[in-house]
Design a protein around this motif. Sequence first.
Motif, PDB file in Angstrom:
ATOM      1  N   GLN A   1      13.677   8.130  10.367  1.00 21.09           N
ATOM      2  CA  GLN A   1      12.957   6.938  10.819  1.00 21.09           C
ATOM      3  C   GLN A   1      12.325   6.137   9.673  1.00 21.09           C
ATOM      4  O   GLN A   1      11.664   5.141   9.926  1.00 21.09           O
ATOM      5  CB  GLN A   1      11.863   7.337  11.818  1.00 21.09           C
ATOM      6  N   GLY A   2      12.508   6.567   8.441  1.00 20.05           N
ATOM      7  CA  GLY A   2      12.082   5.711   7.343  1.00 20.05           C
ATOM      8  C   GLY A   2      10.987   6.230   6.437  1.00 20.05           C
ATOM      9  O   GLY A   2      10.510   5.495   5.563  1.00 20.05           O
ATOM     10  N   ILE A   3      10.564   7.494   6.616  1.00 18.78           N
ATOM     11  CA  ILE A   3       9.613   8.067   5.665  1.00 18.78           C
ATOM     12  C   ILE A   3      10.273   8.088   4.282  1.00 18.78           C
ATOM     13  O   ILE A   3      11.422   8.514   4.126  1.00 18.78           O
ATOM     14  CB  ILE A   3       9.210   9.495   6.092  1.00 18.78           C
ATOM     15  N   LYS A   4       9.547   7.624   3.280  1.00 17.65           N
ATOM     16  CA  LYS A   4      10.113   7.566   1.930  1.00 17.65           C
ATOM     17  C   LYS A   4      10.282   8.951   1.334  1.00 17.65           C
ATOM     18  O   LYS A   4      11.308   9.253   0.694  1.00 17.65           O
ATOM     19  CB  LYS A   4       9.215   6.703   1.034  1.00 17.65           C
ATOM     20  N   GLU A   5       9.267   9.797   1.552  1.00 14.27           N
ATOM     21  CA  GLU A   5       9.315  11.129   0.949  1.00 14.27           C
ATOM     22  C   GLU A   5       8.349  12.052   1.686  1.00 14.27           C
ATOM     23  O   GLU A   5       7.278  11.618   2.122  1.00 14.27           O
ATOM     24  CB  GLU A   5       8.923  11.039  -0.533  1.00 14.27           C
ATOM     25  N   ILE A   6       8.722  13.319   1.828  1.00 13.25           N
ATOM     26  CA  ILE A   6       7.817  14.349   2.344  1.00 13.25           C
ATOM     27  C   ILE A   6       7.169  15.015   1.139  1.00 13.25           C
ATOM     28  O   ILE A   6       7.864  15.570   0.274  1.00 13.25           O
ATOM     29  CB  ILE A   6       8.572  15.400   3.191  1.00 13.25           C
ATOM     30  N   ILE A   7       5.853  14.965   1.058  1.00 13.91           N
ATOM     31  CA  ILE A   7       5.160  15.537  -0.100  1.00 13.91           C
ATOM     32  C   ILE A   7       4.862  17.012   0.133  1.00 13.91           C
ATOM     33  O   ILE A   7       4.885  17.500   1.269  1.00 13.91           O
ATOM     34  CB  ILE A   7       3.858  14.781  -0.411  1.00 13.91           C
ATOM     35  N   VAL A   8       4.588  17.711  -0.943  1.00  8.73           N
ATOM     36  CA  VAL A   8       4.112  19.095  -0.858  1.00  8.73           C
ATOM     37  C   VAL A   8       2.604  19.086  -1.006  1.00  8.73           C
ATOM     38  O   VAL A   8       2.008  18.161  -1.569  1.00  8.73           O
ATOM     39  CB  VAL A   8       4.766  19.978  -1.937  1.00  8.73           C
ATOM     40  N   GLU A   9       1.983  20.141  -0.492  1.00  4.89           N
ATOM     41  CA  GLU A   9       0.516  20.164  -0.403  1.00  4.89           C
ATOM     42  C   GLU A   9      -0.168  20.079  -1.753  1.00  4.89           C
ATOM     43  O   GLU A   9      -1.224  19.462  -1.895  1.00  4.89           O
ATOM     44  CB  GLU A   9       0.076  21.441   0.328  1.00  4.89           C
ATOM     45  N   ASP A  10       0.420  20.690  -2.777  1.00  7.41           N
ATOM     46  CA  ASP A  10      -0.267  20.757  -4.072  1.00  7.41           C
ATOM     47  C   ASP A  10       0.073  19.585  -5.000  1.00  7.41           C
ATOM     48  O   ASP A  10      -0.204  19.630  -6.193  1.00  7.41           O
ATOM     49  CB  ASP A  10       0.028  22.080  -4.765  1.00  7.41           C
ATOM     50  N   THR A  11       0.664  18.525  -4.446  1.00  6.74           N
ATOM     51  CA  THR A  11       0.939  17.361  -5.280  1.00  6.74           C
ATOM     52  C   THR A  11      -0.358  16.715  -5.757  1.00  6.74           C
ATOM     53  O   THR A  11      -1.389  16.764  -5.073  1.00  6.74           O
ATOM     54  CB  THR A  11       1.768  16.313  -4.504  1.00  6.74           C
ATOM     55  N   ASP A  12      -0.295  16.119  -6.937  1.00  7.24           N
ATOM     56  CA  ASP A  12      -1.468  15.414  -7.485  1.00  7.24           C
ATOM     57  C   ASP A  12      -1.505  13.949  -7.054  1.00  7.24           C
ATOM     58  O   ASP A  12      -2.440  13.227  -7.413  1.00  7.24           O
ATOM     59  CB  ASP A  12      -1.450  15.482  -9.025  1.00  7.24           C
ATOM     60  N   GLU A  13      -0.513  13.500  -6.292  1.00  6.27           N
ATOM     61  CA  GLU A  13      -0.451  12.093  -5.885  1.00  6.27           C
ATOM     62  C   GLU A  13      -1.638  11.715  -5.010  1.00  6.27           C
ATOM     63  O   GLU A  13      -2.110  12.509  -4.191  1.00  6.27           O
ATOM     64  CB  GLU A  13       0.841  11.827  -5.111  1.00  6.27           C
ATOM     65  N   LYS A  14      -2.098  10.476  -5.181  1.00  6.99           N
ATOM     66  CA  LYS A  14      -3.167   9.928  -4.349  1.00  6.99           C
ATOM     67  C   LYS A  14      -2.626   8.698  -3.618  1.00  6.99           C
ATOM     68  O   LYS A  14      -1.645   8.080  -4.053  1.00  6.99           O
ATOM     69  CB  LYS A  14      -4.375   9.543  -5.204  1.00  6.99           C
ATOM     70  N   PHE A  15      -3.294   8.318  -2.550  1.00 11.53           N
ATOM     71  CA  PHE A  15      -2.755   7.289  -1.666  1.00 11.53           C
ATOM     72  C   PHE A  15      -3.826   6.261  -1.307  1.00 11.53           C
ATOM     73  O   PHE A  15      -4.998   6.599  -1.134  1.00 11.53           O
ATOM     74  CB  PHE A  15      -2.193   7.938  -0.406  1.00 11.53           C
ATOM     75  N   ASP A  16      -3.382   5.011  -1.183  1.00 10.42           N
ATOM     76  CA  ASP A  16      -4.296   3.928  -0.816  1.00 10.42           C
ATOM     77  C   ASP A  16      -4.816   4.109   0.617  1.00 10.42           C
ATOM     78  O   ASP A  16      -5.962   3.778   0.915  1.00 10.42           O
ATOM     79  CB  ASP A  16      -3.582   2.575  -0.915  1.00 10.42           C
ATOM     80  N   ILE A  17      -3.943   4.587   1.490  1.00  8.37           N
ATOM     81  CA  ILE A  17      -4.304   4.823   2.895  1.00  8.37           C
ATOM     82  C   ILE A  17      -3.786   6.199   3.299  1.00  8.37           C
ATOM     83  O   ILE A  17      -2.639   6.550   3.001  1.00  8.37           O
ATOM     84  CB  ILE A  17      -3.690   3.748   3.821  1.00  8.37           C
ATOM     85  N   VAL A  18      -4.636   6.960   3.952  1.00 15.84           N
ATOM     86  CA  VAL A  18      -4.229   8.251   4.519  1.00 15.84           C
ATOM     87  C   VAL A  18      -4.529   8.217   6.014  1.00 15.84           C
ATOM     88  O   VAL A  18      -5.637   7.858   6.427  1.00 15.84           O
ATOM     89  CB  VAL A  18      -4.957   9.436   3.859  1.00 15.84           C
TER      90      VAL A  18
ATOM     91  N   ASP B   1       0.825  -1.205   0.000  1.00 18.61           N
ATOM     92  CA  ASP B   1       0.000   0.000   0.000  1.00 18.61           C
ATOM     93  C   ASP B   1       0.863   1.260   0.000  1.00 18.61           C
ATOM     94  O   ASP B   1       1.923   1.320   0.640  1.00 18.61           O
ATOM     95  CB  ASP B   1      -0.915   0.038   1.227  1.00 18.61           C
ATOM     96  N   LYS B   2       0.377   2.260  -0.696  1.00 21.09           N
ATOM     97  CA  LYS B   2       1.002   3.582  -0.680  1.00 21.09           C
ATOM     98  C   LYS B   2       0.286   4.395   0.390  1.00 21.09           C
ATOM     99  O   LYS B   2      -0.913   4.667   0.277  1.00 21.09           O
ATOM    100  CB  LYS B   2       0.861   4.230  -2.056  1.00 21.09           C
ATOM    101  N   VAL B   3       1.014   4.769   1.451  1.00 23.44           N
ATOM    102  CA  VAL B   3       0.404   5.347   2.646  1.00 23.44           C
ATOM    103  C   VAL B   3       0.915   6.766   2.853  1.00 23.44           C
ATOM    104  O   VAL B   3       2.118   7.040   2.714  1.00 23.44           O
ATOM    105  CB  VAL B   3       0.717   4.497   3.893  1.00 23.44           C
ATOM    106  N   LEU B   4       0.000   7.658   3.214  1.00 27.95           N
ATOM    107  CA  LEU B   4       0.357   9.039   3.562  1.00 27.95           C
ATOM    108  C   LEU B   4      -0.002   9.294   5.018  1.00 27.95           C
ATOM    109  O   LEU B   4      -1.138   9.061   5.442  1.00 27.95           O
ATOM    110  CB  LEU B   4      -0.405  10.027   2.675  1.00 27.95           C
ATOM    111  N   VAL B   5       0.976   9.777   5.790  1.00 25.69           N
ATOM    112  CA  VAL B   5       0.739  10.203   7.174  1.00 25.69           C
ATOM    113  C   VAL B   5       0.806  11.722   7.192  1.00 25.69           C
ATOM    114  O   VAL B   5       1.848  12.312   6.883  1.00 25.69           O
ATOM    115  CB  VAL B   5       1.786   9.607   8.139  1.00 25.69           C
ATOM    116  N   ILE B   6      -0.294  12.353   7.548  1.00 27.81           N
ATOM    117  CA  ILE B   6      -0.352  13.817   7.596  1.00 27.81           C
ATOM    118  C   ILE B   6      -0.150  14.271   9.042  1.00 27.81           C
ATOM    119  O   ILE B   6      -0.944  13.947   9.925  1.00 27.81           O
ATOM    120  CB  ILE B   6      -1.704  14.332   7.069  1.00 27.81           C
TER     121      ILE B   6
END
Length: 324
Positions: free
Chosen positions: A203-220, A161-166
């Motif tokens: 600690q292992g975060i793959k990437e810090i995204i920016v707010e206006d990214t068009d990326e979507k995530f399986d789990i937020v 899963d592609k996961v975003l932690v906000i």
Amino acid sequence: MRAAVFYGKKDLRVEEIDLPPLKEGEILVKIRACGICGTDVHIFNGEEGSAKVTPPIILGHEFCGEVVETKSLLFKVGDKVSIDPNIYCGVCRFCRSGKVQLCESLTALGVNLNGGFAEYAIVSEKQAILFEDIEFEEAALAEPLACCLHGIRKLEINPTDKVLVIGLGPIGLIMLEILKLYGVYNIYGYEIDDFRKEIAKRQGIKEIIVEDTDEKFDIVIECAGTKESIEMAFEKLQKGGQLLVFSVPSPKTNVLINPFEMFKKEARVYWSFVNPFTQKLAIELLRAKKISLKHIITHKISLEELSQALSKRYERQLKVIVQP
């Protein structure tokens, strides 16, 4: 004993108070560490906690310590104990159906019963969990870890899963550690604080995204608690995705979402409340070194510094631990 007593909005006083004698089934705990939670900040600012707050009261619900007196057959003097603050009636319809966190008579140590911002606490044996081989400062984090475990197990998580932690404060970083236990490797984060970004990357975060990214995530997983962060969480959700709104926003916070968009995504949205049946698991994970949370402890303070800590953030702050 010395205790930080909450009298009302932004009125916290360190005082000498007397403790009543122990009743059967109770233990007296010398408090070694008590974490400051966002809920403590809400209460200090005059807002609600997990249960109704009636001052004067000793706040602090993330605490652990050592048994110094006992009227319990389960614990002896010298035992190290982690305290589960939430107390359920056991007889209402929610308790009887196994949803104790929704108890109609929920009470909580450090919310409407005296808690851990003090030198000692009287605790029912039912609320204490024995531990060893864990430092007190980290054991104090068993309660927030337990809350995160309750929330995250609502989700169906796959390693791919592609996961975003906000929000990469203490809770977001705990969520990161749990996701790693599930084998998830595509973990992204959103955070505006540079220090927290730095820790998350370490600690292992793959990437810090920016707010206006068009990326979507399986789990937020939303852990920031603002109107903007919650609305962002809905917006970043992939079709068929799962959203866990874990934060504790101000009771005055209202958000705008588009139900039609959620309908088209067939989104699954969850909220989470307290820590039913998960604090012993949290202690076991810490003891077995499956999870380490030492990196989120950035400040250790005294009772006298507590009022200031509740009023404003320190620089480069994550979790603040009070050592009475």
